[in-house]
Design a protein around this motif. Structure first.
Motif, PDB file in Angstrom:
ATOM      1  N   THR A 254      11.271   1.629  56.903  1.00  0.00           N
ATOM      2  CA  THR A 254      10.877   1.626  55.491  1.00  0.00           C
ATOM      3  C   THR A 254      11.362   2.906  54.827  1.00  0.00           C
ATOM      4  O   THR A 254      11.086   4.010  55.317  1.00  0.00           O
ATOM      5  N   LEU A 255      12.087   2.749  53.721  1.00  0.00           N
ATOM      6  CA  LEU A 255      12.599   3.900  52.975  1.00  0.00           C
ATOM      7  C   LEU A 255      11.748   4.105  51.724  1.00  0.00           C
ATOM      8  O   LEU A 255      11.567   3.186  50.934  1.00  0.00           O
ATOM      9  N   ALA A 256      11.227   5.301  51.561  1.00  0.00           N
ATOM     10  CA  ALA A 256      10.462   5.649  50.360  1.00  0.00           C
ATOM     11  C   ALA A 256      11.214   6.714  49.564  1.00  0.00           C
ATOM     12  O   ALA A 256      11.730   7.679  50.139  1.00  0.00           O
ATOM     13  N   ASN A 257      11.263   6.548  48.256  1.00  0.00           N
ATOM     14  CA  ASN A 257      11.927   7.507  47.368  1.00  0.00           C
ATOM     15  C   ASN A 257      13.389   7.676  47.739  1.00  0.00           C
ATOM     16  O   ASN A 257      13.840   8.743  48.142  1.00  0.00           O
ATOM     17  N   GLY A 258      14.139   6.586  47.568  1.00  0.00           N
ATOM     18  CA  GLY A 258      15.543   6.622  47.947  1.00  0.00           C
ATOM     19  C   GLY A 258      16.393   7.558  47.107  1.00  0.00           C
ATOM     20  O   GLY A 258      17.500   7.907  47.505  1.00  0.00           O
ATOM     21  N   THR A 259      15.909   7.970  45.940  1.00  0.00           N
ATOM     22  CA  THR A 259      16.616   8.962  45.132  1.00  0.00           C
ATOM     23  C   THR A 259      15.814  10.252  45.158  1.00  0.00           C
ATOM     24  O   THR A 259      14.709  10.336  44.605  1.00  0.00           O
ATOM     25  N   ILE A 260      16.355  11.272  45.814  1.00  0.00           N
ATOM     26  CA  ILE A 260      15.690  12.567  45.892  1.00  0.00           C
ATOM     27  C   ILE A 260      16.047  13.353  44.640  1.00  0.00           C
ATOM     28  O   ILE A 260      17.232  13.630  44.395  1.00  0.00           O
ATOM     29  N   PRO A 261      15.088  13.700  43.806  1.00  0.00           N
ATOM     30  CA  PRO A 261      15.425  14.411  42.563  1.00  0.00           C
ATOM     31  C   PRO A 261      15.941  15.814  42.832  1.00  0.00           C
ATOM     32  O   PRO A 261      15.660  16.414  43.879  1.00  0.00           O
ATOM     33  N   GLU A 262      16.673  16.334  41.883  1.00  0.00           N
ATOM     34  CA  GLU A 262      17.153  17.707  41.980  1.00  0.00           C
ATOM     35  C   GLU A 262      15.985  18.664  42.005  1.00  0.00           C
ATOM     36  O   GLU A 262      14.896  18.365  41.514  1.00  0.00           O
ATOM     37  N   ARG A 263      16.213  19.843  42.600  1.00  0.00           N
ATOM     38  CA  ARG A 263      15.130  20.818  42.708  1.00  0.00           C
ATOM     39  C   ARG A 263      14.834  21.494  41.369  1.00  0.00           C
ATOM     40  O   ARG A 263      13.700  21.872  41.083  1.00  0.00           O
ATOM     41  N   ALA A 264      15.856  21.670  40.542  1.00  0.00           N
ATOM     42  CA  ALA A 264      15.693  22.398  39.277  1.00  0.00           C
ATOM     43  C   ALA A 264      14.716  21.682  38.359  1.00  0.00           C
ATOM     44  O   ALA A 264      14.611  20.454  38.371  1.00  0.00           O
ATOM     45  N   GLU A 265      14.019  22.473  37.553  1.00  0.00           N
ATOM     46  CA  GLU A 265      13.134  21.922  36.537  1.00  0.00           C
ATOM     47  C   GLU A 265      13.903  21.848  35.214  1.00  0.00           C
ATOM     48  O   GLU A 265      14.770  22.681  34.933  1.00  0.00           O
ATOM     49  N   ASN A 266      13.577  20.842  34.398  1.00  0.00           N
ATOM     50  CA  ASN A 266      14.323  20.603  33.163  1.00  0.00           C
ATOM     51  C   ASN A 266      13.501  20.949  31.935  1.00  0.00           C
ATOM     52  O   ASN A 266      12.304  20.686  31.879  1.00  0.00           O
ATOM     53  N   VAL A 267      14.192  21.516  30.951  1.00  0.00           N
ATOM     54  CA  VAL A 267      13.645  21.623  29.601  1.00  0.00           C
ATOM     55  C   VAL A 267      14.511  20.701  28.745  1.00  0.00           C
ATOM     56  O   VAL A 267      15.706  20.939  28.568  1.00  0.00           O
ATOM     57  N   THR A 268      13.921  19.631  28.273  1.00  0.00           N
ATOM     58  CA  THR A 268      14.663  18.582  27.558  1.00  0.00           C
ATOM     59  C   THR A 268      14.397  18.674  26.062  1.00  0.00           C
ATOM     60  O   THR A 268      13.246  18.746  25.632  1.00  0.00           O
ATOM     61  N   PHE A 269      15.478  18.653  25.281  1.00  0.00           N
ATOM     62  CA  PHE A 269      15.357  18.769  23.824  1.00  0.00           C
ATOM     63  C   PHE A 269      15.432  17.390  23.177  1.00  0.00           C
ATOM     64  O   PHE A 269      16.169  16.511  23.627  1.00  0.00           O
ATOM     65  N   SER A 270      14.685  17.243  22.111  1.00  0.00           N
ATOM     66  CA  SER A 270      14.570  15.959  21.429  1.00  0.00           C
ATOM     67  C   SER A 270      15.908  15.499  20.856  1.00  0.00           C
ATOM     68  O   SER A 270      16.635  16.283  20.243  1.00  0.00           O
ATOM     69  N   SER A 271      16.226  14.223  21.083  1.00  0.00           N
ATOM     70  CA  SER A 271      17.448  13.661  20.506  1.00  0.00           C
ATOM     71  C   SER A 271      17.233  13.175  19.076  1.00  0.00           C
ATOM     72  O   SER A 271      18.193  12.886  18.362  1.00  0.00           O
ATOM     73  N   SER A 272      15.956  13.103  18.649  1.00  0.00           N
ATOM     74  CA  SER A 272      15.667  12.620  17.300  1.00  0.00           C
ATOM     75  C   SER A 272      15.454  13.751  16.302  1.00  0.00           C
ATOM     76  O   SER A 272      15.568  13.555  15.097  1.00  0.00           O
ATOM     77  N   ALA A 273      15.139  14.947  16.787  1.00  0.00           N
ATOM     78  CA  ALA A 273      14.910  16.078  15.888  1.00  0.00           C
ATOM     79  C   ALA A 273      16.240  16.684  15.446  1.00  0.00           C
ATOM     80  O   ALA A 273      17.272  16.522  16.102  1.00  0.00           O
ATOM     81  N   ALA A 274      16.202  17.376  14.320  1.00  0.00           N
ATOM     82  CA  ALA A 274      17.401  18.032  13.789  1.00  0.00           C
ATOM     83  C   ALA A 274      17.327  19.527  14.059  1.00  0.00           C
ATOM     84  O   ALA A 274      16.247  20.100  14.196  1.00  0.00           O
ATOM     85  N   VAL A 275      18.490  20.138  14.126  1.00  0.00           N
ATOM     86  CA  VAL A 275      18.570  21.587  14.294  1.00  0.00           C
ATOM     87  C   VAL A 275      19.085  22.176  12.986  1.00  0.00           C
ATOM     88  O   VAL A 275      20.153  21.803  12.503  1.00  0.00           O
ATOM     89  N   ASN A 276      18.327  23.085  12.428  1.00  0.00           N
ATOM     90  CA  ASN A 276      18.702  23.738  11.183  1.00  0.00           C
ATOM     91  C   ASN A 276      19.085  25.191  11.448  1.00  0.00           C
ATOM     92  O   ASN A 276      18.651  25.785  12.448  1.00  0.00           O
ATOM     93  N   GLU A 277      19.895  25.716  10.545  1.00  0.00           N
ATOM     94  CA  GLU A 277      20.272  27.121  10.681  1.00  0.00           C
ATOM     95  C   GLU A 277      19.012  27.989  10.652  1.00  0.00           C
ATOM     96  O   GLU A 277      18.142  27.829   9.809  1.00  0.00           O
ATOM     97  N   GLY A 278      18.926  28.897  11.620  1.00  0.00           N
ATOM     98  CA  GLY A 278      17.765  29.777  11.703  1.00  0.00           C
ATOM     99  C   GLY A 278      16.674  29.284  12.626  1.00  0.00           C
ATOM    100  O   GLY A 278      15.697  30.016  12.867  1.00  0.00           O
ATOM    101  N   ASP A 279      16.805  28.052  13.163  1.00  0.00           N
ATOM    102  CA  ASP A 279      15.824  27.558  14.139  1.00  0.00           C
ATOM    103  C   ASP A 279      15.999  28.335  15.445  1.00  0.00           C
ATOM    104  O   ASP A 279      17.075  28.317  16.055  1.00  0.00           O
ATOM    105  N   GLY A 280      14.941  28.997  15.855  1.00  0.00           N
ATOM    106  CA  GLY A 280      15.009  29.800  17.075  1.00  0.00           C
ATOM    107  C   GLY A 280      14.181  29.192  18.189  1.00  0.00           C
ATOM    108  O   GLY A 280      13.116  28.610  17.955  1.00  0.00           O
ATOM    109  N   TYR A 281      14.681  29.324  19.426  1.00  0.00           N
ATOM    110  CA  TYR A 281      13.965  28.790  20.592  1.00  0.00           C
ATOM    111  C   TYR A 281      13.839  29.880  21.646  1.00  0.00           C
ATOM    112  O   TYR A 281      14.806  30.599  21.931  1.00  0.00           O
ATOM    113  N   LYS A 282      12.631  29.974  22.207  1.00  0.00           N
ATOM    114  CA  LYS A 282      12.358  30.947  23.262  1.00  0.00           C
ATOM    115  C   LYS A 282      12.064  30.209  24.561  1.00  0.00           C
ATOM    116  O   LYS A 282      11.210  29.315  24.599  1.00  0.00           O
TER     117      LYS A 282
END
Length: 499
Positions: A290-318
């Motif tokens: 029996t195989l469990a979890n056949g796709t081993i996820p990458e070790r790195a953690e992700n910060v994912t940005f919204s595809s629906s939001a807009a980026v305006n000049e002066g928008d800063g991210y920390k």
């Protein structure tokens, strides 16, 4: 009836001579001025049209000068950005050379610093008449045309040229009172650790695996175990399979065994690992895996940005990684791809031991920055955002390139590619703008000539016709003078009646 008081013939001759003299004066004026309509009294409507067109011609002369100035300014900016591109390409060569471990990285870093200083010198010098288009983000408007509508109103038109900030400025994060943008970025986990992710292979109990054959695919590498190669029960089979997987020597892949369970562990930072298992029996149908979890996820953690939001000049991210915070402030017309790459550059420049980053796009089209931690100490991950800041420079992160270490050399390779692309985009944008200005300048020159031709058609005198008319009128004047003289002599004939 003859009269000594009224000489009708003389009056007719005088009026004729006056008319001839008037036409002669008009013709002489045309010849001397070169214009058939020199004043409003000659033809008010045509004169008014010609004056409007003449004012436009003078306006287009000023526009031509504006275009020449603008073209020179953009040409300087284009040359500057092209030079920056060449220097960044040289830096890339140094970064590539630093990928080898048996080179003098300190000397390579010295060369990179020298090239970086030269880039700063080029950016500061790329100005024309005090206007530097390689600094700042404000658009530059170049007067390009005058548009006259049918109602007589006139509107000035401009060619808008966008500046390309080629500085290494970090920008300014927005004030705390501005709109919170933190919801535009989501984390896959609150911390990043070096813990491996795993898939498990569970061998069924009370089974003799000596007659079983298996095919395992781990990270694209196929391991085939033929029937008869294994002996013993499920525990023995699991131990043998674990050893065979480890014998493959796959980077970041390690198999461990606990009883009848094999854990295929992956510490690959930015690459998921696919595991498949296929059982082939001897025909008895015995045995199972029996195989469990056949796709081993990458070790790195992700910060994912919204595809629906807009980026305006002066928008800063920390982005906070552990006890350090890194900032990127978006410029004009940038996207979350630029934000992710900017934050990656900032984190890489921070030189956190054991922390590496990567920018990628997920299946939903969202841009992500991946943060991997290869140390025993967990690193907290947090994202926040504020509007209303001052944009980071287009070469943000160049000052942070340091190839003196293995991690620095690895990070520099992807970061220098981003900077080169920014410089290439800048050069292409300036080149396109310069081409448009040149086209407009050529058009304005031809348009001015056409307007002058049109004005000439309206008001210029036909010199051939005027010359012929002048000669004819001169003859008519002489004849008119003689006619008047004859008419004035007519009353003298009455004297003969009194002799």
């Amino acid at each position: 009836m003859s009269s000594i008081l009224t000489n009708n013939s003389a009056m007719v001759a005088l009026q004729t001579l006056k008319s001839i003299n008037s036409d002669l004066a008009k013709t002489q004026n045309e010849i001397s001025t070169g214009k058939s309509i020199a004043t409003a009294k000659d033809n008010a409507a045509v004169w008014a049209i010609s004056k409007v067109m003449e004012s436009d011609v003078n306006g287009f002369k000023a526009i031509s000068e504006s275009l020449s100035l603008g073209e020179s300014t953009v040409a300087v900016a284009r040359q500057g950005s092209e030079t920056v591109t060449d220097l960044l390409t040289q830096i890339k060569g140094k970064v590539v050379a630093a990928q080898e471990e048996n080179v003098d990285r300190e000397k390579i870093q010295t060369d990179i610093v020298a090239l970086r200083n030269q880039i700063s010198s080029v950016v500061n010098a790329a100005q024309f008449n005090g206007l530097n288009m390689l600094k700042g983000t404000d658009d530059v408007n170049i007067l390009s045309s005058l548009d006259r509508s049918g109602d007589g109103s006139v509107e000035a038109q401009n060619i808008k040229v966008q500046r390309s900030d080629m500085t290494t400025s970090a920008g300014t994060y927005g004030a705390a009172t501005e709109t919170d943008l933190s919801s535009n970025g989501t984390r896959s986990a609150a911390t990043a650790t070096n813990t491996a992710n795993a898939a498990t292979l569970t061998f069924a109990a009370d089974t003799d695996y000596s007659h079983e054959g298996f095919t395992f695919d781990v990270a694209g590498t196929t391991l085939v175990i033929s029937a008869g190669e294994l002996s013993g029960d499920e525990n023995a089979a699991a131990g043998a399979v674990s050893a065979r997987i480890n014998a493959l020597g796959l980077e970041g892949i390690q198999a461990t065994v606990s009883g009848a369970v094999v854990s295929v562990n992956s510490t690959r930072a930015f690459e998921p690992v696919e595991v498949t298992a296929t059982l082939s029996t001897d025909g008895t149908g015995a045995g199972d895996v029996t195989l469990a979890n056949g796709t081993i996820p990458e070790r790195a953690e992700n910060v994912t940005f919204s595809s629906s939001a807009a980026v305006n000049e002066g928008d800063g991210y920390k982005l906070t990684v552990g006890d350090q915070t890194f900032t990127y402030v978006a410029g004009k017309n940038e996207s979350f791809e630029d934000v992710a790459k900017g934050l990656k550059t900032a984190v890489d420049a921070g030189g956190i031991e054991g922390v590496t980053t990567k920018v990628a796009k997920n299946d939903s089209g969202d841009w992500m920055i991946k943060v991997d931690n290869d140390t025993a100490s967990a690193k907290a991950i947090a994202i926040a955002g504020r509007a209303g800041g001052e944009a980071s420079g287009g070469l943000f992160g160049l000052d942070g390139i340091d190839v003196s270490t293995n991690a620095g050399a690895d990070a520099a390779l992807s970061n220098i590619e981003n900077l080169i692309q920014n410089a290439i985009d800048s050069s292409a944008s300036f080149g396109s703008a310069q081409g448009r200005i040149e086209t407009q300048s050529d058009f304005i020159s031809k348009l001015t000539d056409s307007l002058k031709t049109g004005i000439g058609t309206l008001v210029d005198a036909d010199m051939e016709e005027a010359s012929a008319r002048l000669q004819a009128l001169q003859v008519q004047q002489q004849l008119g003078t003689q006619s008047l003289s004859i008419a004035n002599q007519a009353p003298q004939s009455i004297l003969s009646l009194f002799r």
